[in-house]
Design an enzyme around this catalytic site. Sequence first.
Site, PDB file in Angstrom:
ATOM      1  N   GLY A  84     -14.673 -15.292   4.035  1.00 52.34           N
ATOM      2  CA  GLY A  84     -14.172 -14.274   4.968  1.00 52.34           C
ATOM      3  C   GLY A  84     -14.543 -12.876   4.499  1.00 52.34           C
ATOM      4  N   GLY A  85     -13.754 -11.877   4.911  1.00 54.74           N
ATOM      5  CA  GLY A  85     -14.043 -10.480   4.587  1.00 54.74           C
ATOM      6  C   GLY A  85     -14.021 -10.208   3.087  1.00 54.74           C
TER       7      GLY A  85
ATOM      8  N   SER B 187       0.805  -1.236   0.000  1.00 56.56           N
ATOM      9  CA  SER B 187       0.000   0.000   0.000  1.00 56.56           C
ATOM     10  C   SER B 187       0.836   1.283   0.000  1.00 56.56           C
ATOM     11  CB  SER B 187      -0.967   0.002   1.181  1.00 56.56           C
ATOM     12  OG  SER B 187      -1.922  -1.008   0.991  1.00 56.56           O
TER      13      SER B 187
ATOM     14  N   ASN C 239     -12.763  -1.163   4.931  1.00 52.78           N
ATOM     15  CA  ASN C 239     -11.310  -1.155   4.678  1.00 52.78           C
ATOM     16  C   ASN C 239     -10.765   0.267   4.553  1.00 52.78           C
ATOM     17  OD1 ASN C 239     -12.120  -0.382   2.086  1.00 52.78           O
ATOM     18  ND2 ASN C 239     -10.490  -1.543   1.105  1.00 52.78           N
TER      19      ASN C 239
ATOM     20  N   LYS D 277     -11.007  -5.623   9.631  1.00 57.26           N
ATOM     21  CA  LYS D 277     -12.012  -5.020   8.739  1.00 57.26           C
ATOM     22  C   LYS D 277     -13.424  -5.047   9.331  1.00 57.26           C
ATOM     23  CE  LYS D 277      -9.639  -5.736   4.335  1.00 57.26           C
ATOM     24  NZ  LYS D 277      -9.685  -6.301   2.989  1.00 57.26           N
TER      25      LYS D 277
HETATM   26  P1  NAP Z   1     -10.189 -13.788   6.043  1.00 56.62           P
HETATM   27  O1  NAP Z   1     -11.387 -12.973   6.410  1.00 56.62           O
HETATM   28  O2  NAP Z   1      -9.214 -14.168   7.095  1.00 56.62           O
HETATM   29  O3  NAP Z   1     -10.758 -15.146   5.324  1.00 56.62           O
HETATM   30  C1  NAP Z   1      -9.871 -16.179   4.970  1.00 56.62           C
HETATM   31  C2  NAP Z   1     -10.624 -17.285   4.228  1.00 56.62           C
HETATM   32  O4  NAP Z   1      -9.703 -18.304   3.853  1.00 56.62           O
HETATM   33  C3  NAP Z   1     -11.710 -17.974   5.064  1.00 56.62           C
HETATM   34  O5  NAP Z   1     -12.753 -18.368   4.214  1.00 56.62           O
HETATM   35  C4  NAP Z   1     -10.951 -19.191   5.624  1.00 56.62           C
HETATM   36  O6  NAP Z   1     -11.790 -20.278   5.962  1.00 56.62           O
HETATM   37  C5  NAP Z   1     -10.104 -19.560   4.437  1.00 56.62           C
HETATM   38  N1  NAP Z   1      -8.891 -20.301   4.835  1.00 56.62           N
HETATM   39  C6  NAP Z   1      -7.792 -19.793   5.440  1.00 56.62           C
HETATM   40  N2  NAP Z   1      -6.883 -20.769   5.633  1.00 56.62           N
HETATM   41  C7  NAP Z   1      -7.430 -21.922   5.152  1.00 56.62           C
HETATM   42  C8  NAP Z   1      -6.979 -23.278   5.059  1.00 56.62           C
HETATM   43  N3  NAP Z   1      -5.773 -23.649   5.511  1.00 56.62           N
HETATM   44  N4  NAP Z   1      -7.800 -24.182   4.494  1.00 56.62           N
HETATM   45  C9  NAP Z   1      -9.024 -23.826   4.017  1.00 56.62           C
HETATM   46  N5  NAP Z   1      -9.504 -22.560   4.088  1.00 56.62           N
HETATM   47  C10 NAP Z   1      -8.719 -21.622   4.638  1.00 56.62           C
HETATM   48  O7  NAP Z   1      -9.331 -13.067   4.917  1.00 56.62           O
HETATM   49  P2  NAP Z   1      -9.876 -12.080   3.772  1.00 56.62           P
HETATM   50  O8  NAP Z   1      -9.792 -10.666   4.229  1.00 56.62           O
HETATM   51  O9  NAP Z   1     -11.173 -12.606   3.298  1.00 56.62           O
HETATM   52  O10 NAP Z   1      -8.729 -12.259   2.651  1.00 56.62           O
HETATM   53  C11 NAP Z   1      -8.679 -13.469   1.906  1.00 56.62           C
HETATM   54  C12 NAP Z   1      -7.653 -13.351   0.790  1.00 56.62           C
HETATM   55  O11 NAP Z   1      -8.029 -12.327  -0.118  1.00 56.62           O
HETATM   56  C13 NAP Z   1      -6.255 -13.012   1.298  1.00 56.62           C
HETATM   57  O12 NAP Z   1      -5.335 -13.786   0.578  1.00 56.62           O
HETATM   58  C14 NAP Z   1      -6.102 -11.541   0.946  1.00 56.62           C
HETATM   59  O13 NAP Z   1      -4.760 -11.208   0.700  1.00 56.62           O
HETATM   60  C15 NAP Z   1      -6.924 -11.451  -0.333  1.00 56.62           C
HETATM   61  N6  NAP Z   1      -7.444 -10.082  -0.572  1.00 56.62           N
HETATM   62  C16 NAP Z   1      -6.990  -9.425  -1.676  1.00 56.62           C
HETATM   63  C17 NAP Z   1      -7.446  -8.142  -1.941  1.00 56.62           C
HETATM   64  C18 NAP Z   1      -6.935  -7.409  -3.164  1.00 56.62           C
HETATM   65  O14 NAP Z   1      -7.089  -6.190  -3.230  1.00 56.62           O
HETATM   66  N7  NAP Z   1      -6.383  -8.112  -4.130  1.00 56.62           N
HETATM   67  C19 NAP Z   1      -8.370  -7.522  -1.094  1.00 56.62           C
HETATM   68  C20 NAP Z   1      -8.825  -8.233   0.011  1.00 56.62           C
HETATM   69  C21 NAP Z   1      -8.349  -9.531   0.269  1.00 56.62           C
HETATM   70  P3  NAP Z   1     -12.475 -20.363   7.420  1.00 56.62           P
HETATM   71  O15 NAP Z   1     -13.672 -19.462   7.361  1.00 56.62           O
HETATM   72  O16 NAP Z   1     -12.827 -21.791   7.563  1.00 56.62           O
HETATM   73  O17 NAP Z   1     -11.460 -19.887   8.414  1.00 56.62           O
END
Ligand code: NAP
Length: 266
Positions: free
Chosen positions: A129-130, A17, A88, A67
Amino acid sequence: MYVNMGLIGYPLGHTFSPVLHTHFLDITGINGGYTCYEAESPSSIPYLLDMFRRYSFAGVNVTVPYKIEIMKYCDALDASAEKTGAVNTLRFVNGKITGYNTDVYGFGRMLETAGISTAGKNILLLGAGGAARAVIAYLAEFQPDKLTIANRTVAKAGFLASLCSFKAVSSDMDSVRGGIYDIIINSTSIGLKGEGFPAVGAASEALVDLQYKPAVTPFLAGYGSGPERINGFSMLVWQACRSFAIWTGTEPEPDIKKLSDIAYRS
Ligand code: NAP
């Protein structure tokens, strides 16, 4: 005038960022700075918010894992945050905090730039997730024929499916392995620690990963040749553009090629 901006989250060691916002300051000619504030515990959030108010910050971004936690500190929520259920971006005006969600805009702009349409499609969304909430907020506008949300914790997928204003079902990750979809979107964090990500289902049109490092992410690497595949780098850039515009009133026109060269050169 100097525009103070920043980021709260934990950990922030690898965040891109500051590079993005410094690029936006450069191309818009706005005088300002963007600083990262690691908050290892949520108990430091009130202290940080007080400091941002005292130093007249225009706003800050909020990232994992705060978030949702940050919403209770907002005096008002913009429609983007209301419909996503996550924030965010914070904007400070006269000591009051308004929460926004620019991930929805970033996700939409990424798909539109790549020429991918979700309307009327059969879509598999991995994760609940988020980030999945931002994807679903976008899909509410460009509704698929059917959405399957698969997640390790199935109850979370079921909860998100129940919020959808279009046909949506929940699943565990194993049951969707043999499925065929138009588009598969990965919003899980599987692979961030270097672990592999075997293919989950087949896509005829596009594979979209919200992760962006490395350029061929573990999710994209799990598939052989096939449909269009995009990582989340441009989403990252577009959500940052929208935050910058909320704080400064100026929407930057980013040089995505230059930013991607910086992001992937190491
Ligand atoms: P989060 O709220 O922590 O959610 C993580 C998700 O991944 C949940 O559904 C979780 O399942 C699952 N997960 C994590 N570890 C796992 C494993 N070992 N096996 C199976 N499922 C697993 O995170 P988030 O904010 O949604 O972000 C998710 C991803 O999106 C990240 O990689 C982040 O970098 C990316 N992202 C990118 C942008 C962008 O601008 N490109 C923006 C936002 C996010 P459970 O619910 O079972 O824990």
